[in-house]
Design a protein around this motif. Structure first.
Motif, mmCIF file in Angstrom:
data_model
loop_
_atom_site.group_PDB
_atom_site.id
_atom_site.type_symbol
_atom_site.label_atom_id
_atom_site.label_comp_id
_atom_site.label_asym_id
_atom_site.label_seq_id
_atom_site.Cartn_x
_atom_site.Cartn_y
_atom_site.Cartn_z
ATOM 1 N N MET A 1 -38.888 -0.504 31.810
ATOM 2 C CA MET A 1 -37.754 0.574 31.881
ATOM 3 C C MET A 1 -38.421 1.894 31.504
ATOM 4 O O MET A 1 -39.200 1.814 30.434
ATOM 5 N N LEU A 3 -38.474 5.685 29.916
ATOM 6 C CA LEU A 3 -37.570 6.308 29.140
ATOM 7 C C LEU A 3 -37.953 8.082 29.325
ATOM 8 O O LEU A 3 -39.075 8.522 29.077
ATOM 9 N N GLY A 20 -31.146 6.329 24.707
ATOM 10 C CA GLY A 20 -31.242 4.970 25.313
ATOM 11 C C GLY A 20 -32.004 4.075 24.590
ATOM 12 O O GLY A 20 -32.253 4.028 23.430
ATOM 13 N N ILE A 21 -33.098 3.202 25.401
ATOM 14 C CA ILE A 21 -34.042 2.432 24.813
ATOM 15 C C ILE A 21 -35.162 3.141 24.040
ATOM 16 O O ILE A 21 -35.542 4.554 24.584
ATOM 17 N N ALA A 41 -28.743 1.873 20.920
ATOM 18 C CA ALA A 41 -30.290 1.531 20.346
ATOM 19 C C ALA A 41 -30.638 1.850 19.343
ATOM 20 O O ALA A 41 -31.395 0.943 18.715
ATOM 21 N N TRP A 111 -32.254 10.180 34.143
ATOM 22 C CA TRP A 111 -31.615 8.850 33.390
ATOM 23 C C TRP A 111 -32.080 7.635 34.333
ATOM 24 O O TRP A 111 -31.728 7.581 35.312
ATOM 25 N N ASP A 112 -32.648 6.428 33.567
ATOM 26 C CA ASP A 112 -32.849 5.166 34.301
ATOM 27 C C ASP A 112 -31.624 4.458 33.939
ATOM 28 O O ASP A 112 -31.392 3.895 32.984
ATOM 29 N N GLU A 113 -30.905 4.458 35.098
ATOM 30 C CA GLU A 113 -29.703 3.590 35.109
ATOM 31 C C GLU A 113 -29.825 2.043 34.704
ATOM 32 O O GLU A 113 -28.893 1.338 34.120
ATOM 33 N N ASN A 114 -30.974 1.450 34.800
ATOM 34 C CA ASN A 114 -31.303 0.140 34.156
ATOM 35 C C ASN A 114 -30.829 -0.040 32.789
ATOM 36 O O ASN A 114 -30.814 -1.155 32.363
ATOM 37 N N THR A 115 -31.047 0.758 32.114
ATOM 38 C CA THR A 115 -30.527 0.919 30.569
ATOM 39 C C THR A 115 -29.239 0.390 30.434
ATOM 40 O O THR A 115 -28.867 -0.447 29.606
ATOM 41 N N ALA A 118 -28.822 -3.519 31.839
ATOM 42 C CA ALA A 118 -29.425 -4.210 30.883
ATOM 43 C C ALA A 118 -28.326 -4.611 29.706
ATOM 44 O O ALA A 118 -28.444 -5.687 29.144
ATOM 45 N N LEU A 119 -27.628 -3.667 29.358
ATOM 46 C CA LEU A 119 -26.798 -3.714 28.314
ATOM 47 C C LEU A 119 -25.422 -4.269 28.685
ATOM 48 O O LEU A 119 -24.668 -4.838 27.950
#
Length: 188
Positions: A1, A3, A20-21, A41, A111-115, A118-119
């Motif tokens: 991911m 950031l 985020g992460i 986070a 923004w990386d929507e994978n954050t 993942a949550l």
């Protein structure tokens, strides 16, 4: 991911804003501030990050929300359909609303929507810290969909200082900046 990281200014003091992460953050900053999922986070990494102080602004520690239905995956809809943001905005006037929506769209682009994805699997777990590991302030908007009055009292019992920002939406720092700064007064 990946950031998105941005640096501002120079000097002897370091503050980090967690959104985020947090793998790219420097250790032992004077201040670490996390908003929403960034507060989650930060709570998960505060011992390793070791800031002198932490601020958790509208923390998403209980991802199920007070009504039990908040799934972080829903946030991906905002990236795909940014016009949905207008339904969550409480601007004071049209100019403020337009500026806020433009700022939100810019943030969503980076923004990386994978954050959020993942949550999603952890949405039914209460991630509220057992105690304040470092001197910690929790900022809560009023009304808050994430931190109930009962949760506020429990946070105080666990060693957190809790400050409520009246008439503030979820993004206190962006949408009510003066009230956000005022709620930090005397604490930093």
């Amino acid at each position: 991911m990946r950031l998105h990281t941005q640096e501002w200014g120079t000097g002897d003091r370091l503050a980090v804003l967690v959104h985020g992460i947090i793998d790219t953050l420097p250790r032992r900053p004077e201040l670490a501030l996390g908003h929403s999922l960034g507060a989650l986070a930060l709570a998960l990494a505060v011992e390793e990050l070791a800031p002198a102080r932490a601020v958790y602004s509208e923390p998403a520690w209980r991802l199920s929300g007070s009504a039990g239905g908040l799934d972080p995956a829903y946030f991906t809809f905002f990236k795909r359909s940014p016009d949905l943001l207008t339904s969550f905005s409480r601007p004071r006037d049209a100019a403020e609303g337009s500026h806020r929506l433009a700022a939100e769209r810019q943030a969503l682009d980076a923004w990386d929507e994978n954050t959020a994805l993942a949550l999603s699997a952890h949405r039914l777990v209460d991630h509220t810290p057992e105690k304040a590991v470092v001197p910690s302030l929790v900022q809560v908007s009023d009304p808050s969909t994430l931190v109930s009055a009962q949760a506020r009292a429990e946070l105080v019992r666990r060693g957190f200082e809790v400050r409520t920002v009246p008439d503030a939406p979820h993004a206190i720092h962006r949408d009510r900046f003066d009230a956000f700064v005022e709620s930090l007064s005397g604490w930093l």
